[in-house]
Design an enzyme around this catalytic site. Sequence first.
Site, PDB file in Angstrom:
ATOM      1  N   ARG A  39       0.823  -1.213   0.000  1.00 34.70           N
ATOM      2  CA  ARG A  39       0.000   0.000   0.000  1.00 34.70           C
ATOM      3  C   ARG A  39       0.857   1.262   0.000  1.00 34.70           C
ATOM      4  O   ARG A  39       0.384   2.320  -0.412  1.00 34.70           O
ATOM      5  CB  ARG A  39      -0.970  -0.012   1.176  1.00 34.70           C
ATOM      6  N   LYS A 200     -18.527 -15.469   3.397  1.00 39.48           N
ATOM      7  CA  LYS A 200     -19.989 -15.412   3.447  1.00 39.48           C
ATOM      8  C   LYS A 200     -20.635 -15.053   2.122  1.00 39.48           C
ATOM      9  O   LYS A 200     -20.199 -14.134   1.441  1.00 39.48           O
ATOM     10  CB  LYS A 200     -20.412 -14.347   4.455  1.00 39.48           C
ATOM     11  N   GLY A 348      -9.120  -8.295  -0.074  1.00 34.73           N
ATOM     12  CA  GLY A 348      -7.936  -8.239   0.775  1.00 34.73           C
ATOM     13  C   GLY A 348      -7.225  -9.574   0.874  1.00 34.73           C
ATOM     14  O   GLY A 348      -6.011  -9.680   0.666  1.00 34.73           O
ATOM     15  N   GLY A 371     -13.040  -4.006   0.116  1.00 34.35           N
ATOM     16  CA  GLY A 371     -14.417  -3.527   0.241  1.00 34.35           C
ATOM     17  C   GLY A 371     -14.762  -2.488  -0.818  1.00 34.35           C
ATOM     18  O   GLY A 371     -15.862  -2.501  -1.376  1.00 34.35           O
TER      19      GLY A 371
END
Length: 400
Positions: A39, A200, A348, A371
């Site tokens: 990053r 999920k 991620g 996200g």
Amino acid sequence: MVEPVPRLESLPLEKCTSVLLRADFNVPLRDGKIDDDLRITAALPTIDWLRERECRIVACSHLGRPRGKVDPKYSLAPVAERLGELLGTEVPLSSGVADFGSVTRMQELGAGEVMLLENLRFEPGEEANDPAFATNLSGLGDVYVDDAFGAAHRAHASIVGPPRVLPSAAGRLLAREVEVLSTLLDAPKHPFVVVLGGVKVSDKLGVIDALLDHCDQLLIGGAMAFTFLAAEGGEIGDSLVEVDQVEHCKRLLATGKVQIPTDVVAAADIREDAPARHVSARAIPAGWKGVDVGPETAANYADVVAGSATVLWNGPMGIFEIAPFAAGTRTVAEAVADSRAFTVVGGGDSAAAVREMGLAERVDHVSTGGGAALELIEFGDLPGLQALRASQAQIRGHGQ
Ligand code: ADP
Ligand code: MG
């Protein structure tokens, strides 16, 4: 269609213009040391570009979740140090976030010099999008550059505040992320295959629905596969399942675009040394948990990936953090790396898997925002992108 965002070239820059740069330096730390500096390196093209133009750079970022309180565990000190090493110059870290001391430090900066503000989330005003905090922050720049793709889905003060008052643009990284993801949504080459795994179904429902409109095939792995398998009436033993998503999975299967595992690796426990066996995906013995897709499924998915023109991969195929359960993720990762398709990895954990396996260079684009990438696919826009565009409109409006 994702609307374009204003570019760096649109900014009114002169020697010593102060640039408030919102970066995403939310790096993984282990024992106070940076585990993976992707990053930070990802922000270098923008920082270099601004330094070449002799700007003064006030960089800022969040790190972790200190929840509005100063917590030395989440100090950006290791980031300031690493950034300084990468730039070959000292990068001072302000002790406060946007206080008097930071302003003084900023005024002392020379042309091409860089400073870093302390963790934005030490201030409760950051996540609360407090106008007073946004004003203080905006006071540190003549212009604003947002290069924090990983935070662009948050309407936090540092993301949406400065564009209201400063000429604003997207940095190189943010612009590239938007460009790649909008290509996937607007004009993907077919066959377009999406490989989806992770925990999920419910986390990724919106994304699955949005992607089904664009892609030709959806290959499912990870824990979410067991809810699909349950929807088909299979025996899934003690595998993770979301009972309230079974009906939704049935509808998704009815589209005919969704492939689910035929075989899995089942383990008696989620431990490296737990007994494990290779079983049919529909006949997992009671008491056993599915922890990875099986070799047959992985090979099938790899074949589909090899034959596609565009690939988006999000979410690992199994519990890849535990070596004996990483084979499925590895097979898919290698297929994505070997593929001649335009390949994008977003998420991620999947991005971390690709990097750990040393395959990142062979993927066309590894997104830095998990996200944010998913929300951009789902909604076609993000608060951070909207703020930049609105700012551009404002400047044009004043110029007339
Ligand atoms: P990403 O960050 O790439 O979007 P997610 O956060 O959705 O991915 O999911 C990643 C996690 O899913 C990993 O920590 C992995 O261990 C877990 N996972 C994958 N397969 C399984 C499984 N069969 N059972 C339990 N957890 C799993
Ligand atoms: Mg994750």
